[in-house]
Write an enzyme that holds these catalytic residues in place. Structure first.
Site: not given
Ligand SMILES: *[C@@H]1O[C@H](CO)[C@@H](O)[C@H](O)[C@H]1NC(C)=O
Ligand SMILES: *[C@@H]1O[C@H](CO)[C@@H](O)[C@H](O)[C@H]1NC(C)=O
Length: 463
Positions: A223, A376, A431
């Site tokens: 990630d 982000y 993930h």
């Protein structure tokens, strides 16, 4: 005949020119060491011991908020396909309120040595675990930096820590591990000014390792941890001996886009991977990504707005975070009534609901959800598109897990990671593999680092 030859040479020259044109990499942007928080100006390079210590008042407030929560009933029979199913959410909240014992969980979280130190103006929290002293004579010790992502935390790595520092007869090395909370996540302070993107976090992480005493080390991440690790080997290749990622994220260049298009018509031509069903057909992958990446668009544009709701409501926060732990470990879980987050099957899996709630608690108790989502905003439009296309020569290992949310073609991964020495197709997992499949994760990391050592030292250990 001559004409034919001339045309062929012309086409080849044009193709070569196009290839080079598409392959142009912009130069690396400069990374300035910045102070990310207003402070009094004193320099403090000390490393302090750290332990989590939550006040009673804080826990009482949480319980009150859990008791007072309200829910919209879900539609009939939709399971998790409309988002987190509130029938199951109520069961989790009920467990959180009545059975989850924070005092015990806090002891478990504090059972590893933790520290904090100020870097670039921010207090950075990290776990630092060394192998047992009697191992040091038999094995070489390799420093390994483990980087988490969103919506994870240091909690993801607790099960792999004791395994990584334990010797293994096949290998002549063990790891000494450093697991920081990313700035703005959990117990690490957040920036008070804009601009702290992955490339600048990469600098903070390098400074952290240097401060602990490591000038060269290994890096592992998934990630955001993978993107930060990628920036570390791009901007500071001299500091990193090798990089392992459970989600290698190569920047998408014009050339890689062409490869993807060719691959969508002739997948066999582009990949022999057993995972090609996760690369193609395009239509399905795009539909899946459109359905599953709304959060990314929100957080990359207006993180503070959604942050207001999530920071204020523990139930909303749990739904938002745990939805990702449900879907990103196996998207088929959307079609089950509990989203794969069962309360009953506690011992059949490598983690239980308490482990999931620990991760939610780390966000709740530190009030860090808004600052975590700002990564982000800072990074999606800047570093990811700006700096990273520059290839790196640091030896790299990529593990591909079958239920990961996206996969990349090996040839696209190689555009960025020129020394990809190891690529594994894992039998299971998604993930959060360190959290979900600790044993598998550790054996893959060991094998990968062994392969990197062989590559660098021209040795012939059996990996
Ligand atoms: C936590 O804080 C309280 C009050 O400040 C203190 O009495 C206690 O010893 C602390 N516990 C730990 C584990 O540091
Ligand atoms: C919901 O879960 C039930 C029970 O597992 C299953 O039979 C049904 O097909 C699922 N429906 C959807 C829309 O996922």
């Amino acid at each position: 005949m001559k004409k034919f030859l001339a045309v062929t040479i012309g086409i080849l020259a044009a193709a070569y020119y196009m290839y080079n044109f598409l392959n142009i990499k912009p130069p690396l942007p400069p990374i300035h060491d910045t102070i990310w928080k207003d402070e009094d100006g004193t320099i403090d390079n000390e490393i302090y011991p750290f332990s989590i210590n939550v006040t009673k008042k804080n826990l009482e407030y949480l319980k009150r908020r859990l008791r007072d929560s309200v829910y919209a009933p879900p539609l009939k029979g939709v399971n998790f396909t409309y988002g987190f199913n509130t029938d199951h959410l109520q069961k989790i909240v009920n467990y959180w309120l009545n059975d989850y014992n924070w005092n015990e969980r806090e002891k478990l979280l504090n059972a590893v040595p933790q520290f904090r130190t100020r870097i670039s103006g921010l207090n950075i929290h990290f776990i630092h675990l060394k192998p047992h002293a009697n191992v040091l004579k038999q094995k070489r010790v390799l420093p390994l930096l483990l980087l988490h992502g969103w919506p994870g935390s240091v909690k993801e790595f607790y099960k792999v820590l004791p395994l990584l520092v334990s010797p293994q007869s096949e290998y002549d090395f063990v790891f000494e591990v450093v697991v920081p909370s990313l700035p703005g996540y959990g117990f690490s302070e957040a920036a008070t000014k804009p601009g702290l993107d992955t490339a600048h976090i990469a600098l903070i992480m390098k400074k952290l390792m240097n401060r602990i005493g490591f000038t060269k080390f290994y890096v592992q991440g998934g990630d955001w941890g993978s993107i930060i690790g990628t920036d570390m080997i791009t901007f500071y290749p001299e500091s990193v001996n090798g990089f392992h990622s459970n989600l290698c994220i190569p920047p998408i260049s014009s050339l890689s886009m062409i490869k993807m298009v060719i691959g969508s018509f002739f997948p066999e031509f582009m990949t022999s991977s057993s995972f090609k069903y996760r690369l193609y057909p395009f239509r399905e992958i795009f539909a899946f990504l459109a359905e599953e990446t709304g959060y990314l668009h929100v957080q990359a544009t207006k993180p503070d707005t959604i942050g207001v709701a999530l920071l204020d409501s523990p139930v909303g926060l749990a739904a938002y975070i745990l939805e990702k732990f449900s879907t990103w470990e196996n998207y088929n879980r959307r079609d089950s009534p509990d989203g794969g987050l069962s309360l009953e099957k506690l011992n059949e899996k490598n983690y239980c609901i308490d482990d999931l709630l620990d991760n939610v608690m780390i966000y709740w108790l530190t009030g860090s959800i808004t600052s975590s989502m700002r990564l982000y905003k800072e990074s999606v439009m800047s570093t990811m598109l700006r700096g990273s296309p520059m290839p790196t020569l640091v030896p790299t290992a990529c593990a591909q897990y079958p239920f990961e949310i996206m996969h990349h073609l090996e040839s696209i991964i190689r555009e960025k990671f020129r020394n990809l020495v190891y690529l594994s197709h894992m039998p299971q997992g998604g993930h959060f593999p360190a959290f979900e499949e600790p044993k598998l994760f550790v054996s893959d990391v060991r094998k990968a680092i062994c392969t990197i050592l062989n590559f660098v030292e021209n040795a012939k250990q059996i990996c």
